[in-house]
Write a protein that holds these residues in place. Structure first.
Motif, mmCIF file in Angstrom:
data_model
loop_
_atom_site.group_PDB
_atom_site.id
_atom_site.type_symbol
_atom_site.label_atom_id
_atom_site.label_comp_id
_atom_site.label_asym_id
_atom_site.label_seq_id
_atom_site.Cartn_x
_atom_site.Cartn_y
_atom_site.Cartn_z
ATOM 1 N N ASP A 76 -59.675 49.336 75.451
ATOM 2 C CA ASP A 76 -59.746 47.916 75.835
ATOM 3 C C ASP A 76 -60.785 47.297 75.388
ATOM 4 O O ASP A 76 -60.653 45.939 74.686
ATOM 5 C CB ASP A 76 -59.456 47.985 77.262
ATOM 6 C CG ASP A 76 -59.262 46.407 77.812
ATOM 7 O OD1 ASP A 76 -58.509 45.914 77.640
ATOM 8 O OD2 ASP A 76 -60.505 46.000 78.237
ATOM 9 N N LYS A 77 -61.938 47.792 75.193
ATOM 10 C CA LYS A 77 -63.129 46.906 74.794
ATOM 11 C C LYS A 77 -62.969 46.817 73.096
ATOM 12 O O LYS A 77 -63.422 45.966 72.801
ATOM 13 C CB LYS A 77 -64.487 47.836 75.311
ATOM 14 C CG LYS A 77 -65.808 46.993 74.600
ATOM 15 C CD LYS A 77 -66.924 48.040 75.176
ATOM 16 C CE LYS A 77 -68.196 47.382 74.748
ATOM 17 N NZ LYS A 77 -69.384 48.160 75.087
ATOM 18 N N GLU A 78 -62.687 48.106 72.302
ATOM 19 C CA GLU A 78 -63.035 48.191 71.138
ATOM 20 C C GLU A 78 -61.739 47.517 70.426
ATOM 21 O O GLU A 78 -61.958 47.187 69.156
ATOM 22 C CB GLU A 78 -63.182 49.329 70.636
ATOM 23 C CG GLU A 78 -64.551 49.889 71.067
ATOM 24 C CD GLU A 78 -65.241 51.069 70.215
ATOM 25 O OE1 GLU A 78 -64.325 51.825 69.102
ATOM 26 O OE2 GLU A 78 -66.016 51.704 70.620
ATOM 27 N N VAL A 79 -60.537 47.821 70.841
ATOM 28 C CA VAL A 79 -59.321 47.175 70.364
ATOM 29 C C VAL A 79 -58.698 45.918 70.693
ATOM 30 O O VAL A 79 -58.625 44.879 69.905
ATOM 31 C CB VAL A 79 -58.205 48.058 70.507
ATOM 32 C CG1 VAL A 79 -56.932 47.891 69.849
ATOM 33 C CG2 VAL A 79 -58.539 49.513 69.858
ATOM 34 N N LEU A 80 -58.596 45.631 72.159
ATOM 35 C CA LEU A 80 -58.066 44.349 72.580
ATOM 36 C C LEU A 80 -59.171 43.442 72.517
ATOM 37 O O LEU A 80 -58.808 42.204 72.336
ATOM 38 C CB LEU A 80 -57.496 44.760 73.988
ATOM 39 C CG LEU A 80 -56.722 45.710 74.180
ATOM 40 C CD1 LEU A 80 -56.156 45.714 75.616
ATOM 41 C CD2 LEU A 80 -55.280 45.302 73.420
ATOM 42 N N HIS A 81 -60.469 43.706 72.759
ATOM 43 C CA HIS A 81 -61.689 42.829 72.679
ATOM 44 C C HIS A 81 -62.544 43.141 71.565
ATOM 45 O O HIS A 81 -63.626 43.399 71.800
ATOM 46 C CB HIS A 81 -62.331 42.718 73.977
ATOM 47 C CG HIS A 81 -61.477 42.257 75.266
ATOM 48 N ND1 HIS A 81 -60.802 43.168 75.943
ATOM 49 C CD2 HIS A 81 -61.286 41.151 75.943
ATOM 50 C CE1 HIS A 81 -60.255 42.648 76.995
ATOM 51 N NE2 HIS A 81 -60.384 41.307 76.990
ATOM 52 N N TYR A 82 -61.868 43.028 70.350
ATOM 53 C CA TYR A 82 -62.552 43.571 69.164
ATOM 54 C C TYR A 82 -63.645 42.819 68.995
ATOM 55 O O TYR A 82 -63.642 41.486 68.795
ATOM 56 C CB TYR A 82 -61.680 43.636 68.097
ATOM 57 C CG TYR A 82 -62.270 43.868 66.784
ATOM 58 C CD1 TYR A 82 -62.593 45.112 66.236
ATOM 59 C CD2 TYR A 82 -62.621 42.729 65.918
ATOM 60 C CE1 TYR A 82 -63.079 45.348 65.122
ATOM 61 C CE2 TYR A 82 -63.148 43.263 64.599
ATOM 62 C CZ TYR A 82 -63.480 44.451 64.230
ATOM 63 O OH TYR A 82 -63.968 44.492 62.985
ATOM 64 N N ASP A 83 -65.023 43.371 68.491
ATOM 65 C CA ASP A 83 -66.073 42.716 68.226
ATOM 66 C C ASP A 83 -66.432 43.627 66.895
ATOM 67 O O ASP A 83 -67.004 44.627 66.893
ATOM 68 C CB ASP A 83 -67.270 42.974 69.410
ATOM 69 C CG ASP A 83 -68.614 41.992 68.968
ATOM 70 O OD1 ASP A 83 -68.359 41.320 68.008
ATOM 71 O OD2 ASP A 83 -69.473 42.330 69.765
ATOM 72 N N TYR A 84 -66.605 42.754 65.887
ATOM 73 C CA TYR A 84 -66.941 43.229 64.603
ATOM 74 C C TYR A 84 -68.389 43.856 64.554
ATOM 75 O O TYR A 84 -68.773 45.112 64.073
ATOM 76 C CB TYR A 84 -66.993 42.105 63.565
ATOM 77 C CG TYR A 84 -67.706 42.738 62.063
ATOM 78 C CD1 TYR A 84 -66.926 43.686 61.271
ATOM 79 C CD2 TYR A 84 -68.891 42.417 61.749
ATOM 80 C CE1 TYR A 84 -67.415 43.965 59.931
ATOM 81 C CE2 TYR A 84 -69.537 42.797 60.685
ATOM 82 C CZ TYR A 84 -68.944 43.511 59.536
ATOM 83 O OH TYR A 84 -69.107 43.832 58.380
ATOM 84 N N HIS A 85 -69.399 43.367 65.525
ATOM 85 C CA HIS A 85 -70.672 43.836 65.640
ATOM 86 C C HIS A 85 -70.837 45.161 66.543
ATOM 87 O O HIS A 85 -72.085 45.820 66.138
ATOM 88 C CB HIS A 85 -71.575 42.883 66.091
ATOM 89 C CG HIS A 85 -71.460 41.551 65.285
ATOM 90 N ND1 HIS A 85 -72.516 41.365 64.164
ATOM 91 C CD2 HIS A 85 -70.804 40.261 65.365
ATOM 92 C CE1 HIS A 85 -72.259 40.267 63.648
ATOM 93 N NE2 HIS A 85 -71.445 39.466 64.288
#
Length: 229
Positions: A76-85
Motif C-alpha cells: 500500500d505504501k510503495e505501490v498505491l502511494h508511490y514515492d520515487y524517493h
C-alpha cells in the motif's frame, strides 16, 4: 572374366563413394536438426538468465516488503502511494521491462542484433544512477544498497552473455553449416572417375588350353597325330 572384373570395380567404387559421403551426410543432418530447433542452446541459456533476473529482483523486493513492516502494508505504501524517493517498486518494474523486452526480442522474434539489449541496458543504467543520486534509498538500510547494485550488475551480465556468447556462437554455427553445405554440393565433382577396362587384364591363356597342353606333353603320340591332322 572382364565383366566380372568390371562389376567388382564398380562395387568397390560405389562402396568408396558411400564411405566418403556418409560422414558428410551425417554432419549435414546434424546441423539441419540444430537449425530446425525453435531456439539454440546458447540463446535458451540467455533467456533463462533473463528470467532469473526478474525472479531474483522480485524475490528481493518481496523480502524487503516483509522486513519493513509486512507485505500488505508496504505494498500500500510503495505501490498505491508511490514515492520515487523512497519506493523500491520502480526497480521491480525496471526488471519487468528488461524481461519483457529481451524475451520478446530474442525468444519470440529471434533477433540477431544487439540493439535491443543495448536499449534495455542503457535505460536500466540511467534509471538506477538517477535513482541512487536523487532518492533516499541509501538511508533505508541494506536493501537500499542491494537492490540497485544487483539490478545494475544483472543488466550488464545479460549484455555480456548476448554480445560475447549468444551472437558469436550462432554466427559460427551458421558459417560452419554453410561451409558443410558448400562442400556437399562440390563433393560429386571430387569423386574419382570410373575405372577403365584397360586397367584390368585377363590371363593370356585359359584354364582349358593349359590343360590340353599338359595332356600333349604327357602323350607325345597324341600331339604328333594332331600336328599331322
Amino acid at each position: 572374366m572382364d565383366s566380372r572384373c568390371s562389376s567388382s570395380a564398380d562395387s568397390r567404387l560405389t562402396g568408396r563413394v558411400a564411405i566418403n559421403t556418409t560422414p558428410m551426410c551425417a554432419r549435414v543432418e546434424s546441423y539441419e536438426a540444430v537449425e530446425k530447433k525453435c531456439i539454440s542452446d546458447v540463446r535458451r541459456t540467455f533467456c533463462l538468465f533473463v528470467t532469473f533476473d526478474l525472479l531474483f529482483i522480485t524475490l528481493l523486493w518481496i523480502i524487503e516488503l516483509n522486513v519493513n513492516g509486512g507485505i500488505q502494508k508496504q505494498l500500500d505504501k510503495e505501490v498505491l502511494h508511490y514515492d520515487y524517493h523512497a519506493s523500491f517498486f520502480d526497480i521491480f518494474l525496471l526488471a519487468v521491462f528488461r524481461f519483457a523486452s529481451l524475451i520478446l526480442a530474442y525468444a519470440v522474434c529471434k533477433l540477431r542484433h544487439w540493439w535491443a539489449i543495448a536499449i534495455t541496458t542503457a535505460v536500466s543504467c540511467a534509471f538506477l544512477i538517477a535513482k541512487v543520486i536523487l532518492s533516499k534509498l541509501l538511508s533505508q538500510g541494506a536493501f537500499g544498497y542491494l537492490l540497485p547494485i544487483i539490478s545494475f550488475v544483472l543488466a550488464w551480465i545479460e549484455t555480456w552473455l548476448l554480445d560475447f556468447k549468444v551472437l558469436p556462437q550462432e554466427a559460427e554455427d551458421e558459417n560452419r553449416y554453410q561451409s558443410i553445405m558448400d562442400a556437399t554440393e562440390r563433393a560429386p565433382l571430387m569423386y574419382p572417375g570410373p575405372l577403365s577396362d584397360g586397367q584390368f587384364y585377363s590371363p593370356p591363356e585359359s584354364v582349358a588350353d593349359s590343360d590340353e597342353e599338359l595332356d600333349d606333353k604327357h602323350d607325345p603320340e597324341k600331339g604328333l597325330i594332331q600336328q599331322v591332322i
